[in-house]
Design a protein around this motif. Sequence first.
Motif, PDB file in Angstrom:
ATOM      1  N   ALA A 122       0.832  -1.209   0.000  1.00  0.00           N
ATOM      2  CA  ALA A 122       0.000   0.000   0.000  1.00  0.00           C
ATOM      3  C   ALA A 122       0.867   1.260   0.000  1.00  0.00           C
ATOM      4  O   ALA A 122       0.472   2.295  -0.546  1.00  0.00           O
ATOM      5  CB  ALA A 122      -0.929  -0.002   1.208  1.00  0.00           C
ATOM      6  N   TRP A 123       2.031   1.162   0.600  1.00  0.00           N
ATOM      7  CA  TRP A 123       2.922   2.317   0.656  1.00  0.00           C
ATOM      8  C   TRP A 123       3.355   2.747  -0.754  1.00  0.00           C
ATOM      9  O   TRP A 123       3.338   3.927  -1.102  1.00  0.00           O
ATOM     10  CB  TRP A 123       4.146   1.996   1.524  1.00  0.00           C
ATOM     11  CG  TRP A 123       5.147   3.104   1.554  1.00  0.00           C
ATOM     12  CD1 TRP A 123       6.387   3.112   0.985  1.00  0.00           C
ATOM     13  CD2 TRP A 123       4.968   4.387   2.156  1.00  0.00           C
ATOM     14  NE1 TRP A 123       6.999   4.313   1.192  1.00  0.00           N
ATOM     15  CE2 TRP A 123       6.149   5.119   1.912  1.00  0.00           C
ATOM     16  CE3 TRP A 123       3.923   4.983   2.863  1.00  0.00           C
ATOM     17  CZ2 TRP A 123       6.322   6.423   2.362  1.00  0.00           C
ATOM     18  CZ3 TRP A 123       4.095   6.286   3.320  1.00  0.00           C
ATOM     19  CH2 TRP A 123       5.279   6.988   3.068  1.00  0.00           C
ATOM     20  N   THR A 124       3.739   1.760  -1.538  1.00  0.00           N
ATOM     21  CA  THR A 124       4.161   2.066  -2.912  1.00  0.00           C
ATOM     22  C   THR A 124       2.969   2.540  -3.739  1.00  0.00           C
ATOM     23  O   THR A 124       3.069   3.523  -4.487  1.00  0.00           O
ATOM     24  CB  THR A 124       4.784   0.799  -3.548  1.00  0.00           C
ATOM     25  OG1 THR A 124       5.891   0.390  -2.734  1.00  0.00           O
ATOM     26  CG2 THR A 124       5.274   1.080  -4.962  1.00  0.00           C
ATOM     27  N   LEU A 125       1.834   1.857  -3.565  1.00  0.00           N
ATOM     28  CA  LEU A 125       0.647   2.197  -4.358  1.00  0.00           C
ATOM     29  C   LEU A 125       0.080   3.567  -3.993  1.00  0.00           C
ATOM     30  O   LEU A 125      -0.568   4.223  -4.811  1.00  0.00           O
ATOM     31  CB  LEU A 125      -0.433   1.126  -4.167  1.00  0.00           C
ATOM     32  CG  LEU A 125      -0.066  -0.283  -4.659  1.00  0.00           C
ATOM     33  CD1 LEU A 125      -1.143  -1.285  -4.254  1.00  0.00           C
ATOM     34  CD2 LEU A 125       0.131  -0.294  -6.180  1.00  0.00           C
ATOM     35  N   LEU A 126       0.326   3.996  -2.779  1.00  0.00           N
ATOM     36  CA  LEU A 126      -0.165   5.310  -2.338  1.00  0.00           C
ATOM     37  C   LEU A 126       0.495   6.445  -3.108  1.00  0.00           C
ATOM     38  O   LEU A 126      -0.098   7.506  -3.313  1.00  0.00           O
ATOM     39  CB  LEU A 126       0.122   5.470  -0.835  1.00  0.00           C
ATOM     40  CG  LEU A 126      -0.100   6.856  -0.223  1.00  0.00           C
ATOM     41  CD1 LEU A 126      -1.599   7.203  -0.226  1.00  0.00           C
ATOM     42  CD2 LEU A 126       0.449   6.912   1.201  1.00  0.00           C
ATOM     43  N   HIS A 127       1.740   6.215  -3.519  1.00  0.00           N
ATOM     44  CA  HIS A 127       2.514   7.287  -4.154  1.00  0.00           C
ATOM     45  C   HIS A 127       2.352   7.273  -5.669  1.00  0.00           C
ATOM     46  O   HIS A 127       2.027   6.254  -6.269  1.00  0.00           O
ATOM     47  CB  HIS A 127       3.988   7.160  -3.758  1.00  0.00           C
ATOM     48  CG  HIS A 127       4.212   7.538  -2.326  1.00  0.00           C
ATOM     49  ND1 HIS A 127       3.972   6.665  -1.295  1.00  0.00           N
ATOM     50  CD2 HIS A 127       4.611   8.704  -1.750  1.00  0.00           C
ATOM     51  CE1 HIS A 127       4.222   7.267  -0.136  1.00  0.00           C
ATOM     52  NE2 HIS A 127       4.606   8.502  -0.391  1.00  0.00           N
ATOM     53  N   ASP A 128       2.618   8.439  -6.274  1.00  0.00           N
ATOM     54  CA  ASP A 128       2.433   8.556  -7.716  1.00  0.00           C
ATOM     55  C   ASP A 128       3.401   7.644  -8.458  1.00  0.00           C
ATOM     56  O   ASP A 128       3.093   7.157  -9.548  1.00  0.00           O
ATOM     57  CB  ASP A 128       2.614  10.015  -8.156  1.00  0.00           C
ATOM     58  CG  ASP A 128       1.513  10.911  -7.568  1.00  0.00           C
ATOM     59  OD1 ASP A 128       0.447  10.365  -7.197  1.00  0.00           O
ATOM     60  OD2 ASP A 128       1.727  12.119  -7.461  1.00  0.00           O
ATOM     61  N   THR A 129       4.579   7.420  -7.876  1.00  0.00           N
ATOM     62  CA  THR A 129       5.547   6.511  -8.496  1.00  0.00           C
ATOM     63  C   THR A 129       6.226   5.686  -7.409  1.00  0.00           C
ATOM     64  O   THR A 129       6.244   6.074  -6.235  1.00  0.00           O
ATOM     65  CB  THR A 129       6.657   7.294  -9.236  1.00  0.00           C
ATOM     66  OG1 THR A 129       7.373   8.067  -8.260  1.00  0.00           O
ATOM     67  CG2 THR A 129       6.067   8.231 -10.302  1.00  0.00           C
ATOM     68  N   GLU A 130       6.785   4.562  -7.824  1.00  0.00           N
ATOM     69  CA  GLU A 130       7.549   3.727  -6.891  1.00  0.00           C
ATOM     70  C   GLU A 130       8.742   4.524  -6.349  1.00  0.00           C
ATOM     71  O   GLU A 130       9.108   4.427  -5.175  1.00  0.00           O
ATOM     72  CB  GLU A 130       8.029   2.455  -7.626  1.00  0.00           C
ATOM     73  CG  GLU A 130       8.570   1.369  -6.718  1.00  0.00           C
ATOM     74  CD  GLU A 130       8.843   0.059  -7.468  1.00  0.00           C
ATOM     75  OE1 GLU A 130       9.279   0.119  -8.642  1.00  0.00           O
ATOM     76  OE2 GLU A 130       8.632  -1.024  -6.883  1.00  0.00           O
TER      77      GLU A 130
END
Lengths: 441, 441
Positions: free
Chosen positions: A200-208
């Motif tokens: 979820a942390w990665t998916l929360l942000h606009d990019t990895e």
Amino acid sequence: MPESTALLTDRYELTMLDAALRDGTAQRPCVFELFGRRLPGARRFGVVAGTGRLLRELREFRFGEDELRYLRDERIVSAETLTFLEGYRFSGSITGYREGELYFPGSPILTVEGTFAEAVVLETLALSIMNHDSAVASAAARMSIAAGDRPLAEMGSRRAAERSAVAAARAAYISGFGATSNLEAGRTWGIPTMGTAAHAWTLLHDTEEAAFRSQIDALGIDTTLLIDTYDISEGVALAVHVAGTGLGGVRIDSGDLPTVAAHVRAQLDELGATGTKITVTSDLDEFAIAALAASPVDAYGVGTSVVTGSGAPTAGMVYKLVARQDSSGAWVSVAKASADKASTGGRKAAFRTLERGKATSELIIVSDGFEQVATAAEYPDARPLHVTLVEQGETGAAFEGAAGVVAAREHHLRVREELPVRALALSRSDPALPTVYVDAN
Amino acid sequence: MPESTALLTDRYELTMLDAALRDGTAQRPCVFELFGRRLPGARRFGVVAGTGRLLRELREFRFGEDELRYLRDERIVSAETLTFLEGYRFSGSITGYREGELYFPGSPILTVEGTFAEAVVLETLALSIMNHDSAVASAAARMSIAAGDRPLAEMGSRRAAERSAVAAARAAYISGFGATSNLEAGRTWGIPTMGTAAHAWTLLHDTEEAAFRSQIDALGIDTTLLIDTYDISEGVALAVHVAGTGLGGVRIDSGDLPTVAAHVRAQLDELGATGTKITVTSDLDEFAIAALAASPVDAYGVGTSVVTGSGAPTAGMVYKLVARQDSSGAWVSVAKASADKASTGGRKAAFRTLERGKATSELIIVSDGFEQVATAAEYPDARPLHVTLVEQGETGAAFEGAAGVVAAREHHLRVREELPVRALALSRSDPALPTVYVDAN
């Protein structure tokens, strides 16, 4: 949630109490024994866990106003029994195996002595705790053995009911795990906690890249980045690009782990991140851990399989009346007779016999006459397994709280060294030690 | 035991929160979805349970002084995050399947909407509760189907951790069990309780006859006598001798049950006790219950197998971020890409399509644009599966407490009627309904 643990009890315990108070047998001195007829999952040894929790919950085993009102309103017991329960406080004794100790079929894990009335009502609570915690500890010990010196963390809270998760973290720690993801286990039992980020942390942000950068800003380059949200190779390259070759670690949570771990290690090395550690966490159990022994993996995280006892979610222990006084005050050994659930009556003492430091048998001395229970002196090469846990209702403080957990873990790791090599194999088999009964009457 | 449920949480939820508060993404509106990728135990349908418990525990999800002190002392989060947690209160919305509803792979069982900060921290608690309770309910429904009209009681508390036992009794009741042995489940959730006597009761007394006589004195001849402590035939003869032909029931807890039940029935009839009922309770699961369908058994008691999910102790559900706003405030569907753990991004609406009253598919409408989520009007023959459980932080009272349990049980028994016949078979198979995704963008 009610503080009292008194209603964590099968109704028939109170029904029997009710009838026993009426016919006078309630005051008969009794010995109940908690033991397993077999080991969970056809394994080679079991690990006792839950003792420290039981001692804590025993303190809360009180029938307060709310509990008594329920029993009265539902007409579960008589007025006389309500009066008895109002004053209930276990005043008997409990001896038993230390928490973290190994056990085998028939090992008298707990011996509870008291009147029928005060001892029978503890059956459900004692079994609930010991069956769950020992099932987890018995599975966890095999994972700990399979992991060897590599760090091993428990992270299965989401796959166990919310309060069981805390108990499971505690049991796994006793059996050699090094940390847990569960914060309540950290708070209540002093167990080290771990964890950095989910997908979820990665998916929360606009990019990895934004996610990795932010995590490193917050936690430093020593953190562990989860690199499999999109493409693993790109994730690894990006992680090193963002953190530099000093990146603490990467975590892999999917894929065929031996293959993926080898690829990731090669890629990290090629990028110069030779010190970056690899943690793997995808549906591991003791077999998957063992299969990764030759892979370049630095740490394991285990979830579902440890909290569910890796195929054996309960240890299947029972709590049986094994001796009582008769109407004349003489002790009588008792046991159920049916062929498939027979048990051995009588009070028992237990020893682990050793030869050159290695365990050779579980020696159980059965005695009708309570004064003649064998002592260690008769078996000089044997380690006595029973300690006093509760004496006249008072709990030995050494086994409670966070200190009790540390002591149990140390004891477990010490006595595990006594196991013969054949006990360490993961395949299904007979118990590693024979249980030997000696009739001392 | 602490009242607060806030630390029943994996550490990484707070680590992510900490980093998100720092980089500003904490306030992004998000949609998390709780679903199962597959059904527990390769079964044909699953049963949603735990919802009412989750709503209750959500109220206790508060970071009080003790929780904050632990997080501060262990340096788990920053001072800024501690301030956020001190004021934490979930103010978002939760829609989802009603408790007792059936579910299939991909069913969006819960949809949690709120800021990343307030929704991410609920992951562990929500999964712990739903995974455990749904695993038990899914196993229990099969036992309830196998038992048909014969009464079925849950008595597995001793084979589940002490607080899980209460949740398991509740889940089994929702799936059609009629009673539990667990008194706390009776007190907390209003579930009917049952139980009379264990083998210890017989062993406590000088003779089996004394035990039977005393039980009948206390509980009347309508009670159930446990007749297999010594010899079953002698036990039956003695039971009728003591109680007369009006004896309420006998319980058999060992032996090959079809054989033993037939013998006991013949003996009871011969003795004239034609109305005396037979309860069997020895290590039953759904298969053993089905195998007893033609036997003269009047009631079943199930322990270990129901509380441990009959081979599938966790439902394996996950809690995934499926949509969020980007930095411009536009909604973006998100999903993890890895092949073995892929999921479908986007917010979802769910319907069960029906033909002549029988379910034909699990219809899931996926929508990026949140305004266009399909409504029931577009699928007139479909039953909408989502209800509002929490709105702006306020819980719908109808789903809570003992009334919520009764409603869930009624709902379950009603929707089970919609299942096609093939769903009722006990053998392992594919899900009974296909999950059909429709992209509504």
